[in-house]
Design an enzyme around this catalytic site. Structure first.
Site, PDB file in Angstrom:
ATOM      1  N   GLU A  91       3.283  39.862  -5.616  1.00  0.00           N
ATOM      2  CA  GLU A  91       1.939  39.575  -6.133  1.00  0.00           C
ATOM      3  C   GLU A  91       1.154  40.875  -6.239  1.00  0.00           C
ATOM      4  OE1 GLU A  91      -0.736  36.267  -4.442  1.00  0.00           O
ATOM      5  OE2 GLU A  91      -1.475  38.087  -3.489  1.00  0.00           O
ATOM      6  N   LYS A 130       1.438  24.357  -2.649  1.00  0.00           N
ATOM      7  CA  LYS A 130       0.228  23.635  -2.237  1.00  0.00           C
ATOM      8  C   LYS A 130       0.421  22.130  -2.446  1.00  0.00           C
ATOM      9  CE  LYS A 130      -2.677  27.613  -3.296  1.00  0.00           C
ATOM     10  NZ  LYS A 130      -3.754  28.178  -4.150  1.00  0.00           N
ATOM     11  N   LYS A 136       3.211  38.507  -0.881  1.00  0.00           N
ATOM     12  CA  LYS A 136       1.823  38.267  -1.249  1.00  0.00           C
ATOM     13  C   LYS A 136       0.922  39.255  -0.520  1.00  0.00           C
ATOM     14  CE  LYS A 136       0.583  34.013  -2.112  1.00  0.00           C
ATOM     15  NZ  LYS A 136       0.760  33.527  -3.501  1.00  0.00           N
ATOM     16  N   ARG A 152       0.818  -1.213   0.000  1.00  0.00           N
ATOM     17  CA  ARG A 152       0.000   0.000   0.000  1.00  0.00           C
ATOM     18  C   ARG A 152       0.850   1.261   0.000  1.00  0.00           C
ATOM     19  NH1 ARG A 152      -2.951   1.796  -2.748  1.00  0.00           N
ATOM     20  NH2 ARG A 152      -3.846  -0.298  -2.759  1.00  0.00           N
ATOM     21  N   ASP A 196      -2.196  38.107  -9.970  1.00  0.00           N
ATOM     22  CA  ASP A 196      -3.057  37.203  -9.213  1.00  0.00           C
ATOM     23  C   ASP A 196      -4.524  37.392  -9.585  1.00  0.00           C
ATOM     24  OD1 ASP A 196      -3.566  35.238  -7.152  1.00  0.00           O
ATOM     25  OD2 ASP A 196      -4.375  36.883  -5.964  1.00  0.00           O
TER      26      ASP A 196
END
Length: 284
Positions: free
Chosen positions: A202, A137, A169, A102, A223
């Site tokens: 950004e 992410k 950001k 697995r 963005d």
């Protein structure tokens, strides 16, 4: 293809942690049902069409539980596979094989899914001089593997972590008092520390883009710009700085984004919304 860029020490840590998570105090099913000396032959077979990625990982997982296990691969990382294709053959201790199954398939399936999706995005923008980037992410603790899979799919890595580059950001800008204040602080810090870290910022509007262009930054992230806004942004930048499109990028709109003239398109979905390639292990 991209294995030379992998941090092997980090990979081994990931594999050890993944196996420890699954095995716990030991595989009681194998302990109860199988002879410790029993051997078996097995194949890993693809049930999907896609790009295979992570074969060296799977091999390492199996050999962690049986260092003598014979492992042969029938394709290479980066190859396209079809349903029914055998990608790996195994011969060794049956209990080790089933205990590792697995973990090996989870890693192989995830990496292959990321490589497959990345390749689809890369193919969609092939007519344009633009690069597909991943983002941070990623699955916690699996970034090394996720980034490897993106490269196999033809994409490029953005930054591995927060120490790779300066990326201002929205929340950084709010806390620092706006674009001008933030960039002035960053440029002073870089001069004082002698840092060579690249600077990206950004922006969310053409007005913010104009403000950022007054400073010597390396890249500006547009963005969630509408397509027409990106076109205007490319004209406004006039080649003075690299532009990266980000936010809401899909396979349906990525070609239109590429056509605006940006140099980079970052796609969080490559790693945060990936569908694993379906693979199975069958003992013969």
């Amino acid at each position: 293809m991209s294995w030379d860029k992998v941090n092997l020490r980090r990979v081994e840590e990931i594999l050890a942690q993944a196996l420890a998570e699954d095995l716990g105090r030991g595989d009681v099913t194998c302990a109860a049902a199988l002879s410790p000396a029993a051997t078996a032959r097995a194949e890993i077979i693809s049930k999907d069409t896609g790009i295979i990625a992570g074969l060296p990982l799977a091999e390492r997982v199996f050999r962690r539980l049986d260092h003598r296990m014979a492992v042969s691969t029938l394709c290479c990382d980066g190859d396209r596979v079809s349903p029914g294709a055998t990608v790996m053959r195994l011969h060794g201790l049956a209990a080790a094989m089933l205990s590792a199954e697995r973990t090996a398939l989870n890693l192989l399936g995830r990496c292959s899914g990321i490589a497959t999706l990345t390749a689809q995005f890369v193919a969609a923008v092939r007519a344009y001089p633009v690069k597909i980037l991943d983002t941070r992410k990623t699955a916690p603790l699996l970034r090394e593997l996720d980034r490897y899979a993106v490269r196999l799919g033809g994409g490029e890595n953005h930054r591995m972590g927060l120490d790779d580059m300066i990326l201002l950001k929205e929340n950084h800008l709010k806390q620092a008092g706006g674009i001008a204040s933030a960039l002035q602080r960053v440029l002073r810090w870089r001069e004082q520390t002698g840092s060579a870290a690249q600077i990206e910022i950004e922006v969310t509007s053409l007005r913010e883009l104009q403000a950022a262009l007054a400073f010597p930054v390396d890249r500006i992230m547009l963005d969630n710009f509408p397509l027409e806004g990106m076109v205007q942004g490319v004209k406004l930048a006039a080649g003075r700085v690299e532009l990266e499109a980000s936010g809401g990028v899909t396979l349906q709109n990525v070609e239109k984004i590429a056509a605006t003239g940006v140099q980079y398109i970052s796609v969080g979905a490559l790693t945060h919304s990936v569908k694993n390639l379906d693979l199975t292990l069958l003992i013969g």
